[in-house]
Design an enzyme around this catalytic site. Structure first.
Site, short mmCIF file in Angstrom:
data_model
loop_
_atom_site.label_atom_id
_atom_site.label_comp_id
_atom_site.label_asym_id
_atom_site.label_seq_id
_atom_site.Cartn_x
_atom_site.Cartn_y
_atom_site.Cartn_z
N HIS A 13 0.65 -1.20 0.03
CA HIS A 13 -0.10 0.09 -0.04
C HIS A 13 0.82 1.38 0.16
O HIS A 13 1.60 1.55 1.09
CB HIS A 13 -0.93 0.01 1.27
CG HIS A 13 -1.80 1.11 1.41
ND1 HIS A 13 -1.74 2.35 2.30
CD2 HIS A 13 -2.93 1.42 0.61
CE1 HIS A 13 -2.43 3.08 2.36
NE2 HIS A 13 -3.62 2.66 1.45
N GLU A 40 1.37 -0.59 -5.18
CA GLU A 40 0.06 0.22 -5.45
C GLU A 40 0.70 1.59 -6.20
O GLU A 40 1.60 2.20 -5.38
CB GLU A 40 -0.64 0.52 -4.32
CG GLU A 40 -1.74 1.33 -4.44
CD GLU A 40 -2.59 1.90 -3.50
OE1 GLU A 40 -1.97 2.32 -2.52
OE2 GLU A 40 -3.70 2.10 -3.39
N HIS A 55 -0.99 10.23 -3.23
CA HIS A 55 -2.12 9.68 -2.55
C HIS A 55 -3.31 10.65 -2.87
O HIS A 55 -4.64 10.44 -3.08
CB HIS A 55 -1.99 9.49 -1.20
CG HIS A 55 -3.44 8.91 -0.63
ND1 HIS A 55 -4.27 9.63 0.02
CD2 HIS A 55 -4.13 7.67 -0.48
CE1 HIS A 55 -5.31 8.79 0.36
NE2 HIS A 55 -5.21 7.90 -0.29
CA CA Z 1 -5.02 3.87 -2.78
#
Ligand code: CA
Length: 323
Positions: A13, A40, A55
């Protein structure tokens, strides 16, 4: 249909974000070395339409933008990636995530904020690094890009989905056999990516809580059998929040598993919950390895998003060894 259970995956992540600032190439390389199966990428656009890996649509919680470009914020005080050219974003230093209200780092035990020299990667730079590592290591580690806030991007005059999907195609990610999942919170957009943009990559519908206002969609309805049946029309999997999969533990500390995973498997959907963090455990849990095990064994998930891919890979390997 149980094809999904043959391989349990670890999704890093934002990279190995428990150890290095999120979404830096360094965090991705570390996650790669730690045994993640997928890395990711959250994708947002710059003013010159370049997908960068970040993000938020904002730059201010993870970079020094406010000191390098004072005055370039919008009326809300925030600095948006879409208001900057890539060349400008490349002059910024990425730091461990900061809480703007307190000025302190969000996860106090992690990499020290302000330390080190890191930059915002483009999606292309990141894919080239991963594909290069795949070549040099002989592995086949995948990418897991998220289309961030497509409706917001559209309101700014940009079609982020088309740009990102084209970039994926350019780098050879085209079919469901390729090592790539495309994720999105917005179900209208996720369906559009499959049906209008002709994307044949595996799509994962992220599922939030309605209270987050992440997209104009009813996530409660989406988690019902009928809702999941509709998701399966355009997607290969779902990415629910962890509490939507395990809601707590019994007095004997057994996982209380919701019906969601079984209902999703019923529709042929894989399930990849987010986000497992050793330093931000649910109230009912005090041991990260047990939590990982509960996800893989008790909840029967097919993979999970974690900031600590080394820990997840170790537990996953143990679980697979027991089968
Ligand atoms: Ca995400």
């Amino acid at each position: 249909m149980q094809e999904s259970n043959q391989r349990l995956i670890v999704i890093a992540h934002r990279g190995a974000s428990g150890y290095l600032p999120e979404h830096t190439l360094e965090a991705k390389a570390l996650a790669y070395a730690m045994g993640a199966d997928f890395l990711e990428q959250d994708c947002v656009l710059t003013a010159d339409d370049v997908p960068v890996v970040l993000h938020d649509v904002h730059l201010d919680t993870v970079t020094n933008v406010a000191s390098v470009y004072p005055g370039r914020h919008r009326d809300d005080g925030r600095f948006y990636a879409i208001d900057f050219m890539l060349a400008e974003i490349k002059t910024l230093r990425v730091t461990e995530r900061i809480n703007l209200k307190t000025g302190r780092q969000v996860f106090p035990g992690r990499f020290p904020a302000g330390q080190g020299r890191f930059e915002v990667p483009t999606l292309a730079e990141e894919i080239e690094m991963i594909q290069g590592l795949n070549r040099s290591s002989g592995k086949r580690i995948g990418i897991y890009p998220e289309i961030k806030q497509p409706a917001w991007h559209r309101a700014q005059g940009k079609d982020i989905s088309r740009i990102v999907v084209n970039a994926l195609h350019d780098y050879g990610y085209r079919s469901r056999e390729d090592a790539c999942f495309v994720q999105c919170f917005d179900p209208i957009e996720a369906r559009r990516i499959r049906e209008d943009l002709g994307c044949q990559l595996r799509i994962v519908q992220l599922i939030g809580e309605n209270s987050w206002k992440e997209a104009a969609s009813d996530y409660d309805a989406m988690r019902t059998s009928e809702g999941l049946r509709r998701v399966a029309e355009y997607a290969e999997g779902i990415g629910p929040a962890l509490p939507q999969v395990i809601s707590g533990v019994t007095v004997d500390r057994a996982a209380i598993v919701t019906p969601l995973v079984a209902a999703a498997h019923e529709q042929g959907l894989v399930v990849h919950p987010y986000t497992l963090r050793a330093d931000d455990l649910p109230k009912w849990c005090n041991d990260f390895d047990s939590l990982l095990r509960m996800c893989y064994v008790d909840a029967n998930v097919d993979g999970l998003f974690t900031d600590f891919p080394d820990r997840a890979a170790r537990v996953r390997d143990a679980v697979v060894g027991e089968r």
